[in-house]
Design a protein around this motif. Structure first.
Motif, PDB file in Angstrom:
ATOM      1  N   ASP A 119       0.814  -1.215   0.000  1.00  0.00           N
ATOM      2  CA  ASP A 119       0.000   0.000   0.000  1.00  0.00           C
ATOM      3  C   ASP A 119       0.850   1.269   0.000  1.00  0.00           C
ATOM      4  O   ASP A 119       0.561   2.211  -0.736  1.00  0.00           O
ATOM      5  CB  ASP A 119      -0.960  -0.003   1.190  1.00  0.00           C
ATOM      6  CG  ASP A 119      -2.022  -1.109   1.084  1.00  0.00           C
ATOM      7  OD1 ASP A 119      -2.195  -1.689  -0.012  1.00  0.00           O
ATOM      8  OD2 ASP A 119      -2.666  -1.382   2.111  1.00  0.00           O
ATOM      9  N   PHE A 120       1.909   1.298   0.820  1.00  0.00           N
ATOM     10  CA  PHE A 120       2.757   2.492   0.843  1.00  0.00           C
ATOM     11  C   PHE A 120       3.539   2.646  -0.461  1.00  0.00           C
ATOM     12  O   PHE A 120       3.776   3.768  -0.918  1.00  0.00           O
ATOM     13  CB  PHE A 120       3.702   2.483   2.046  1.00  0.00           C
ATOM     14  CG  PHE A 120       3.022   2.822   3.334  1.00  0.00           C
ATOM     15  CD1 PHE A 120       2.208   3.936   3.458  1.00  0.00           C
ATOM     16  CD2 PHE A 120       3.197   2.026   4.454  1.00  0.00           C
ATOM     17  CE1 PHE A 120       1.585   4.260   4.650  1.00  0.00           C
ATOM     18  CE2 PHE A 120       2.576   2.330   5.658  1.00  0.00           C
ATOM     19  CZ  PHE A 120       1.770   3.447   5.754  1.00  0.00           C
ATOM     20  N   THR A 121       3.928   1.544  -1.082  1.00  0.00           N
ATOM     21  CA  THR A 121       4.584   1.613  -2.384  1.00  0.00           C
ATOM     22  C   THR A 121       3.629   2.197  -3.421  1.00  0.00           C
ATOM     23  O   THR A 121       4.020   3.038  -4.243  1.00  0.00           O
ATOM     24  CB  THR A 121       5.086   0.227  -2.820  1.00  0.00           C
ATOM     25  OG1 THR A 121       6.023  -0.246  -1.844  1.00  0.00           O
ATOM     26  CG2 THR A 121       5.746   0.270  -4.189  1.00  0.00           C
ATOM     27  N   THR A 122       2.374   1.795  -3.365  1.00  0.00           N
ATOM     28  CA  THR A 122       1.360   2.330  -4.269  1.00  0.00           C
ATOM     29  C   THR A 122       1.193   3.834  -4.062  1.00  0.00           C
ATOM     30  O   THR A 122       1.099   4.594  -5.033  1.00  0.00           O
ATOM     31  CB  THR A 122       0.016   1.593  -4.057  1.00  0.00           C
ATOM     32  OG1 THR A 122       0.208   0.202  -4.334  1.00  0.00           O
ATOM     33  CG2 THR A 122      -1.074   2.139  -4.962  1.00  0.00           C
ATOM     34  N   LEU A 139      -4.275   4.854  -8.420  1.00  0.00           N
ATOM     35  CA  LEU A 139      -3.703   3.570  -8.038  1.00  0.00           C
ATOM     36  C   LEU A 139      -4.346   2.999  -6.779  1.00  0.00           C
ATOM     37  O   LEU A 139      -4.655   1.811  -6.726  1.00  0.00           O
ATOM     38  CB  LEU A 139      -2.190   3.701  -7.835  1.00  0.00           C
ATOM     39  CG  LEU A 139      -1.389   4.069  -9.079  1.00  0.00           C
ATOM     40  CD1 LEU A 139       0.073   4.325  -8.700  1.00  0.00           C
ATOM     41  CD2 LEU A 139      -1.499   2.992 -10.131  1.00  0.00           C
ATOM     42  N   VAL A 140      -4.537   3.817  -5.758  1.00  0.00           N
ATOM     43  CA  VAL A 140      -5.130   3.327  -4.510  1.00  0.00           C
ATOM     44  C   VAL A 140      -6.566   2.904  -4.756  1.00  0.00           C
ATOM     45  O   VAL A 140      -7.008   1.832  -4.314  1.00  0.00           O
ATOM     46  CB  VAL A 140      -5.043   4.397  -3.400  1.00  0.00           C
ATOM     47  CG1 VAL A 140      -5.817   3.973  -2.161  1.00  0.00           C
ATOM     48  CG2 VAL A 140      -3.578   4.686  -3.050  1.00  0.00           C
ATOM     49  N   ASN A 141      -7.306   3.715  -5.483  1.00  0.00           N
ATOM     50  CA  ASN A 141      -8.706   3.417  -5.757  1.00  0.00           C
ATOM     51  C   ASN A 141      -8.882   2.183  -6.643  1.00  0.00           C
ATOM     52  O   ASN A 141      -9.864   1.454  -6.514  1.00  0.00           O
ATOM     53  CB  ASN A 141      -9.372   4.628  -6.418  1.00  0.00           C
ATOM     54  CG  ASN A 141     -10.874   4.576  -6.323  1.00  0.00           C
ATOM     55  OD1 ASN A 141     -11.428   4.256  -5.278  1.00  0.00           O
ATOM     56  ND2 ASN A 141     -11.531   4.877  -7.409  1.00  0.00           N
ATOM     57  N   ASP A 142      -7.941   1.936  -7.529  1.00  0.00           N
ATOM     58  CA  ASP A 142      -8.079   0.834  -8.492  1.00  0.00           C
ATOM     59  C   ASP A 142      -7.367  -0.445  -8.057  1.00  0.00           C
ATOM     60  O   ASP A 142      -7.425  -1.451  -8.763  1.00  0.00           O
ATOM     61  CB  ASP A 142      -7.517   1.260  -9.849  1.00  0.00           C
ATOM     62  CG  ASP A 142      -8.357   2.324 -10.498  1.00  0.00           C
ATOM     63  OD1 ASP A 142      -9.494   2.562 -10.049  1.00  0.00           O
ATOM     64  OD2 ASP A 142      -7.883   2.953 -11.466  1.00  0.00           O
TER      65      ASP A 142
END
Length: 148
Positions: A119-122, A139-142
């Motif tokens: 998640d943090f990489t995203t 990216l987070v949403n998808d």
């Protein structure tokens, strides 16, 4: 055992601009959460909301050092996150995200480490794309399927 999750990324923007991108929810919402109850202020609590997932989390800002550090606690279980900003040149910032004080053990700890590293990489990837190219990659949403 003390576990520290760390991800990092070079962002080709001045350190003040990268730092501000995490303080100002109008900018952060372009690559991390959907909305926020306000900017990050030391010793204050802010709520972040992810509309698609119907999730809200409260973060407590422990420490802010202008253009160097944002430290907050969040989550269940509660853990500490440091956003560390290092000026490489007038137009380059090395940003590290460290997550620690994690009270889990065994398979729960392993799952937490895998999930939060991803998640943090995203977040870093989305931040880089937005700040360097103006691209909102969502990216987070998808990351999770539409039915989640």
């Amino acid at each position: 055992m003390s576990v520290v999750i760390e991800t990092q990324m070079l962002i080709r923007k001045p350190v003040a601009e990268v730092f501000n991108a995490f303080i100002d929810p109008e900018i952060t919402s372009k690559f991390w959460f959907t909305s926020s109850t306000g900017p990050l202020i030391e010793n204050k609590t802010v709520d972040w909301y992810w509309e698609k997932y119907e999730i809200t989390t409260s973060i407590y800002v422990e420490q802010l050092i202008n253009n160097e550090l944002i430290q907050f606690t969040w989550g269940d279980p509660k853990s500490t996150v440091d956003l560390i900003f290092e000026k490489i040149s007038d137009y380059e910032t090395y940003l590290r995200i460290r997550n620690y004080d994690i009270t889990l053990e065994g398979s729960e700890l392993i799952k937490f480490v895998i999930d939060h590293t991803r998640d943090f990489t995203t977040v870093l990837n989305g931040c880089k794309a937005y700040l360097e190219y103006g691209a909102q990659l969502n990216l987070v949403n998808d990351r999770l399927p539409p039915f989640v």
